[in-house]
Enzyme design. Structure first.
Site, PDB file in Angstrom:
ATOM      1  N   MET A  25       0.811  -1.215   0.000  1.00  0.00           N
ATOM      2  CA  MET A  25       0.000   0.000   0.000  1.00  0.00           C
ATOM      3  C   MET A  25       0.844   1.264   0.000  1.00  0.00           C
ATOM      4  O   MET A  25       0.475   2.249  -0.629  1.00  0.00           O
ATOM      5  CB  MET A  25      -0.957   0.001   1.199  1.00  0.00           C
ATOM      6  CG  MET A  25      -2.091  -1.001   1.058  1.00  0.00           C
ATOM      7  SD  MET A  25      -2.988  -0.874  -0.510  1.00  0.00           S
ATOM      8  CE  MET A  25      -3.868   0.642  -0.273  1.00  0.00           C
ATOM      9  N   CYS A  26       1.992   1.266   0.694  1.00  0.00           N
ATOM     10  CA  CYS A  26       2.819   2.473   0.705  1.00  0.00           C
ATOM     11  C   CYS A  26       3.346   2.784  -0.701  1.00  0.00           C
ATOM     12  O   CYS A  26       3.434   3.940  -1.090  1.00  0.00           O
ATOM     13  CB  CYS A  26       3.968   2.344   1.703  1.00  0.00           C
ATOM     14  SG  CYS A  26       5.015   0.917   1.427  1.00  0.00           S
ATOM     15  N   THR A  27       3.660   1.751  -1.469  1.00  0.00           N
ATOM     16  CA  THR A  27       4.089   1.953  -2.849  1.00  0.00           C
ATOM     17  C   THR A  27       2.926   2.463  -3.676  1.00  0.00           C
ATOM     18  O   THR A  27       3.056   3.439  -4.427  1.00  0.00           O
ATOM     19  CB  THR A  27       4.627   0.637  -3.454  1.00  0.00           C
ATOM     20  OG1 THR A  27       5.756   0.215  -2.715  1.00  0.00           O
ATOM     21  CG2 THR A  27       5.008   0.818  -4.915  1.00  0.00           C
TER      22      THR A  27
END
Length: 148
Positions: free
Chosen positions: A13-15
């Site tokens: 999700m951070c990517t």
């Protein structure tokens, strides 16, 4: 590592949210945006319209569990859908699109750059904006640009 895959081909999700660097990330990001705007928000608004008291009780429970930010996002999305349903005009649609452009392509990027400015170093002294993390640029809206 922010770019390490989790569970097979899943995109972290951070990517996906902050550092997409492959076309697949951008496609998945757009799919997530579309799902949130045109499916989840509308489904939530329908649930609210059917039984406001039950929706509010569920919202309060989620707010306690997930925190006020998630609850605020959910309620804002429902209010946006309900507002659009009251005044479904072309002008309202264009206004909402313009606000979304500003949020997604300017405000969020400016906030990311505030948190991680050019020259920022990681805990181990490496440049934050390096490798697969390319520093983004906030878009300035231009009514004459056909992409805007």
């Amino acid at each position: 590592n922010d770019t390490t895959d989790v569970a097979g081909d899943a995109i972290p999700m951070c990517t996906l949210k902050n550092f997409p660097f492959q076309i697949e990330h951008c496609i998945e990001w757009a799919r997530d945006q579309f799902e949130g705007i045109f499916a989840q928000s509308i489904a939530e608004a329908r649930t609210f319209a059917r039984d406001p008291a039950a929706w509010i009780a569920e919202w309060e429970a989620e707010a306690k569990k997930l925190g006020p930010g998630a609850a605020r996002h959910k309620s804002a999305a429902v209010l946006e859908v309900l507002d659009a349903a009251v005044a479904p005009t072309w002008e309202h649609c264009v206004h909402q699109a313009r606000l979304r452009f500003e949020d997604v392509f300017a405000a969020r990027i400016k906030q990311l750059l505030h948190n991680f400015p050019e020259g920022k170093l990681t805990a181990n002294g490496a440049p934050f904006w390096s490798g697969k993390k390319r520093m983004p640029q906030a878009a300035e809206f231009d009514a004459n640009d056909p992409l805007h």
